[in-house]
Design a protein around this motif. Structure first.
Motif, PDB file in Angstrom:
ATOM      1  N   ASP A 204     106.224   6.337 -39.583  1.00  0.00           N
ATOM      2  CA  ASP A 204     106.507   5.113 -38.838  1.00  0.00           C
ATOM      3  C   ASP A 204     107.795   5.293 -38.033  1.00  0.00           C
ATOM      4  O   ASP A 204     108.649   6.112 -38.380  1.00  0.00           O
ATOM      5  N   ALA A 205     107.927   4.516 -36.971  1.00  0.00           N
ATOM      6  CA  ALA A 205     109.129   4.592 -36.138  1.00  0.00           C
ATOM      7  C   ALA A 205     110.359   4.226 -36.961  1.00  0.00           C
ATOM      8  O   ALA A 205     110.313   3.353 -37.832  1.00  0.00           O
ATOM      9  N   ALA A 206     111.464   4.900 -36.669  1.00  0.00           N
ATOM     10  CA  ALA A 206     112.711   4.632 -37.385  1.00  0.00           C
ATOM     11  C   ALA A 206     113.065   3.162 -37.284  1.00  0.00           C
ATOM     12  O   ALA A 206     112.990   2.562 -36.210  1.00  0.00           O
ATOM     13  N   GLY A 207     113.433   2.567 -38.430  1.00  0.00           N
ATOM     14  CA  GLY A 207     113.828   1.166 -38.460  1.00  0.00           C
ATOM     15  C   GLY A 207     112.687   0.179 -38.590  1.00  0.00           C
ATOM     16  O   GLY A 207     112.922  -1.022 -38.741  1.00  0.00           O
ATOM     17  N   THR A 208     111.444   0.661 -38.518  1.00  0.00           N
ATOM     18  CA  THR A 208     110.290  -0.227 -38.654  1.00  0.00           C
ATOM     19  C   THR A 208     109.844  -0.245 -40.106  1.00  0.00           C
ATOM     20  O   THR A 208     109.279   0.732 -40.606  1.00  0.00           O
ATOM     21  N   VAL A 209     110.142  -1.338 -40.785  1.00  0.00           N
ATOM     22  CA  VAL A 209     109.810  -1.440 -42.208  1.00  0.00           C
ATOM     23  C   VAL A 209     108.603  -2.352 -42.386  1.00  0.00           C
ATOM     24  O   VAL A 209     108.307  -3.188 -41.519  1.00  0.00           O
ATOM     25  N   ARG A 210     107.940  -2.177 -43.503  1.00  0.00           N
ATOM     26  CA  ARG A 210     106.735  -2.958 -43.780  1.00  0.00           C
ATOM     27  C   ARG A 210     107.015  -4.043 -44.812  1.00  0.00           C
ATOM     28  O   ARG A 210     107.682  -3.799 -45.798  1.00  0.00           O
ATOM     29  N   PHE A 211     106.471  -5.237 -44.525  1.00  0.00           N
ATOM     30  CA  PHE A 211     106.505  -6.345 -45.463  1.00  0.00           C
ATOM     31  C   PHE A 211     105.093  -6.502 -46.028  1.00  0.00           C
ATOM     32  O   PHE A 211     104.148  -6.752 -45.276  1.00  0.00           O
ATOM     33  N   GLN A 212     104.961  -6.366 -47.337  1.00  0.00           N
ATOM     34  CA  GLN A 212     103.655  -6.449 -47.993  1.00  0.00           C
ATOM     35  C   GLN A 212     103.487  -7.808 -48.653  1.00  0.00           C
ATOM     36  O   GLN A 212     104.416  -8.321 -49.273  1.00  0.00           O
ATOM     37  N   THR A 213     102.298  -8.410 -48.520  1.00  0.00           N
ATOM     38  CA  THR A 213     102.034  -9.684 -49.174  1.00  0.00           C
ATOM     39  C   THR A 213     100.909  -9.555 -50.200  1.00  0.00           C
ATOM     40  O   THR A 213     100.096  -8.630 -50.149  1.00  0.00           O
ATOM     41  N   TRP A 214     100.920 -10.497 -51.130  1.00  0.00           N
ATOM     42  CA  TRP A 214      99.842 -10.687 -52.092  1.00  0.00           C
ATOM     43  C   TRP A 214      99.445 -12.158 -52.031  1.00  0.00           C
ATOM     44  O   TRP A 214     100.290 -13.038 -51.868  1.00  0.00           O
ATOM     45  N   THR A 215      98.153 -12.440 -52.199  1.00  0.00           N
ATOM     46  CA  THR A 215      97.637 -13.805 -52.169  1.00  0.00           C
ATOM     47  C   THR A 215      97.161 -14.199 -53.560  1.00  0.00           C
ATOM     48  O   THR A 215      96.454 -13.432 -54.218  1.00  0.00           O
ATOM     49  N   ARG A 216      97.557 -15.379 -53.998  1.00  0.00           N
ATOM     50  CA  ARG A 216      97.172 -15.848 -55.328  1.00  0.00           C
ATOM     51  C   ARG A 216      95.755 -16.420 -55.269  1.00  0.00           C
ATOM     52  O   ARG A 216      95.478 -17.378 -54.544  1.00  0.00           O
ATOM     53  N   ARG A 217      94.884 -15.847 -56.056  1.00  0.00           N
ATOM     54  CA  ARG A 217      93.510 -16.337 -56.169  1.00  0.00           C
ATOM     55  C   ARG A 217      93.140 -16.398 -57.648  1.00  0.00           C
ATOM     56  O   ARG A 217      93.213 -15.386 -58.340  1.00  0.00           O
ATOM     57  N   GLY A 218      92.748 -17.589 -58.104  1.00  0.00           N
ATOM     58  CA  GLY A 218      92.382 -17.741 -59.504  1.00  0.00           C
ATOM     59  C   GLY A 218      93.508 -17.416 -60.463  1.00  0.00           C
ATOM     60  O   GLY A 218      93.274 -16.931 -61.575  1.00  0.00           O
ATOM     61  N   GLY A 219      94.736 -17.666 -60.021  1.00  0.00           N
ATOM     62  CA  GLY A 219      95.889 -17.411 -60.884  1.00  0.00           C
ATOM     63  C   GLY A 219      96.424 -16.004 -60.808  1.00  0.00           C
ATOM     64  O   GLY A 219      97.491 -15.717 -61.360  1.00  0.00           O
ATOM     65  N   GLU A 220      95.724 -15.085 -60.124  1.00  0.00           N
ATOM     66  CA  GLU A 220      96.158 -13.696 -60.013  1.00  0.00           C
ATOM     67  C   GLU A 220      96.508 -13.367 -58.569  1.00  0.00           C
ATOM     68  O   GLU A 220      95.922 -13.906 -57.630  1.00  0.00           O
ATOM     69  N   PHE A 221      97.456 -12.459 -58.393  1.00  0.00           N
ATOM     70  CA  PHE A 221      97.839 -12.012 -57.057  1.00  0.00           C
ATOM     71  C   PHE A 221      97.023 -10.785 -56.664  1.00  0.00           C
ATOM     72  O   PHE A 221      96.978  -9.788 -57.401  1.00  0.00           O
ATOM     73  N   THR A 222      96.379 -10.867 -55.490  1.00  0.00           N
ATOM     74  CA  THR A 222      95.650  -9.722 -54.940  1.00  0.00           C
ATOM     75  C   THR A 222      96.274  -9.334 -53.603  1.00  0.00           C
ATOM     76  O   THR A 222      96.919 -10.151 -52.937  1.00  0.00           O
ATOM     77  N   LEU A 223      96.077  -8.083 -53.197  1.00  0.00           N
ATOM     78  CA  LEU A 223      96.681  -7.586 -51.962  1.00  0.00           C
ATOM     79  C   LEU A 223      96.297  -8.439 -50.763  1.00  0.00           C
ATOM     80  O   LEU A 223      95.131  -8.792 -50.573  1.00  0.00           O
ATOM     81  N   GLY A 224      97.309  -8.745 -49.937  1.00  0.00           N
ATOM     82  CA  GLY A 224      97.093  -9.534 -48.728  1.00  0.00           C
ATOM     83  C   GLY A 224      97.531  -8.766 -47.497  1.00  0.00           C
ATOM     84  O   GLY A 224      97.549  -7.530 -47.471  1.00  0.00           O
ATOM     85  N   ALA A 225      97.909  -9.509 -46.485  1.00  0.00           N
ATOM     86  CA  ALA A 225      98.292  -8.907 -45.207  1.00  0.00           C
ATOM     87  C   ALA A 225      99.613  -8.161 -45.332  1.00  0.00           C
ATOM     88  O   ALA A 225     100.388  -8.348 -46.269  1.00  0.00           O
ATOM     89  N   GLN A 226      99.838  -7.308 -44.345  1.00  0.00           N
ATOM     90  CA  GLN A 226     101.074  -6.519 -44.270  1.00  0.00           C
ATOM     91  C   GLN A 226     101.603  -6.647 -42.842  1.00  0.00           C
ATOM     92  O   GLN A 226     100.825  -6.735 -41.888  1.00  0.00           O
ATOM     93  N   TYR A 227     102.937  -6.669 -42.698  1.00  0.00           N
ATOM     94  CA  TYR A 227     103.534  -6.891 -41.383  1.00  0.00           C
ATOM     95  C   TYR A 227     104.630  -5.866 -41.102  1.00  0.00           C
ATOM     96  O   TYR A 227     105.224  -5.308 -42.027  1.00  0.00           O
ATOM     97  N   ALA A 228     104.888  -5.663 -39.816  1.00  0.00           N
ATOM     98  CA  ALA A 228     105.969  -4.777 -39.387  1.00  0.00           C
ATOM     99  C   ALA A 228     107.206  -5.606 -39.058  1.00  0.00           C
ATOM    100  O   ALA A 228     107.106  -6.667 -38.437  1.00  0.00           O
ATOM    101  N   TYR A 229     108.348  -5.097 -39.475  1.00  0.00           N
ATOM    102  CA  TYR A 229     109.629  -5.740 -39.165  1.00  0.00           C
ATOM    103  C   TYR A 229     110.562  -4.650 -38.657  1.00  0.00           C
ATOM    104  O   TYR A 229     110.715  -3.610 -39.308  1.00  0.00           O
TER     105      TYR A 229
END
Length: 359
Positions: A204-229
């Motif tokens: 990845d380009a220098a300084g471009t970090v990833r923000f990872q999300t999880w979505t709560r479904r049925g009380g559990e967190f599952t992998l969600g979208a990811q974003y560049a910052y």
């Protein structure tokens, strides 16, 4: 506005009001001039009062505290603090990256409890990010693998969230050591958890970090979208906190030997950013829309308020600031508490910074 300003304003206002009531038509013009002069003096007093605390038009520093620097509690060193959270009872939870979770009095910062944390094999964590969930569960990141684990208030390990392979430390993934999950926050509504990488992945380009999300479904967190910052040149992301409207406060930090720390506070908005979970390399030329950000303050511009530094710093107030939590709000102003990680180092300081942030 400080107490002396309030008293001065009240006294001056009372005097002007009295003179207006007693005056006849011949004195009305002079009284209006007197009141205009009073208003001008009041406004100038407010500006001076603001200048004593302002870091920028959006951020002011109320005070700082070194009360916990190089102290111990119940045989545990109180330092290495990397994250803060507000607990269900209103106390502060303060996470040490040496695998200890402290409970602090929110007014005095005095420790009132400590809980050790371990992984599945009983080993200590490199614990960096902290969220207290709505049921009191502690969500804690470790940047070793990286990981997000769930703990009971007593420190019992309850489970572990799935992490994308690319975010794992090389050779298992593309992350650099000590450059993974530093920040952790729960978005309003409690359905989305977000973790911030500190540095860019290989490829990845220098300084471009990833923000990872999880979505709560049925009380559990599952992998969600990811974003560049996109962090500023030479800086990483040690902490992120969701604001009540779903935006993010993002800390960016760096260190230069012989110069000291750079610490900047940004307001970021992920709501129009591209989901990068399927993008292998973030090059800046890939059509990806990163998270938008607006600078709130470069903390080098804060008043030092009598702070001293044990090593060179561009402002003696600064140190290795790593933790952040929103402790309250009124209208558009947030009360924000920062803490520095002293790395159990004699030339660094465990320091709390009490900010007011207009968003």
């Amino acid at each position: 506005m400080r107490l002396r300003t309030v008293l001065a304003t009240f006294t001056a206002g009372l005097a002007v009001a009295t003179s207006l009531a007693a005056a006849g038509p011949a004195n009305a013009q002079q009284n209006r001039a007197d009141r205009a002069d009073w208003v001008d003096r009041r406004d100038r007093a407010d500006r001076v009062d603001s200048a004593e605390t302002a870091c920028s038009p959006s951020v002011s520093l109320d005070r700082f505290s070194d009360a916990l620097d190089k102290t111990t509690y119940d045989g545990t060193f109180v330092g290495n603090l990397s994250a803060l959270a507000v607990d269900q009872d209103g106390s502060l939870a303060a996470l040490s990256d040496r695998s200890s979770l402290f409970r602090l009095d929110p007014r005095t910062l005095r420790p009132a409890g400590v809980v050790p944390l371990t992984d599945e094999n009983g080993a200590a964590l490199d614990s960096e990010g902290l969220v207290v969930d709505r049921d009191g569960t502690r969500l804690v990141t470790s940047e070793t693998e990286p990981s997000v684990r769930r703990y009971s208030p007593a420190g019992a390990l309850l489970g572990r969230l799935t992490v994308p392979d690319a975010l794992r430390v090389a050779p298992a993934g593309r992350a650099v050591p000590n450059g993974t999950f530093e920040g952790l926050t729960l978005l309003p509504g409690g359905r989305t958890l977000l973790a911030s990488m500190e540095y860019a992945l290989s490829g990845d380009a220098a300084g471009t970090v990833r923000f990872q999300t999880w979505t709560r479904r049925g009380g559990e967190f599952t992998l969600g979208a990811q974003y560049a910052y996109r962090a500023d040149a030479g800086l990483g992301v040690p902490e992120v906190r969701a604001t009540p409207d779903g935006r993010l406060l993002v800390l960016e930090r760096g260190f230069t030997a012989g110069v000291g720390n750079t610490v900047r506070l940004y307001l970021a908005d992920p709501r129009r950013a591209t989901d990068t979970s399927g993008v292998e390399n973030l090059t800046g030329q890939d059509g990806v829309r990163p998270i938008g950000k607006t600078l709130l303050a470069d903390l080098v511009s804060c008043p030092s308020r009598g702070a001293t530094a044990k090593q060179p710093q561009p402002n003696p107030l600064l140190d290795n600031i790593e933790g952040m939590v929103i402790t309250g709000r009124s209208r558009s102003t947030l009360k924000v508490l920062l803490v520095s990680d002293d790395n159990q180092n004699a030339i660094q300081t465990t320091r709390f910074h009490f900010l007011r942030v207009r968003v």
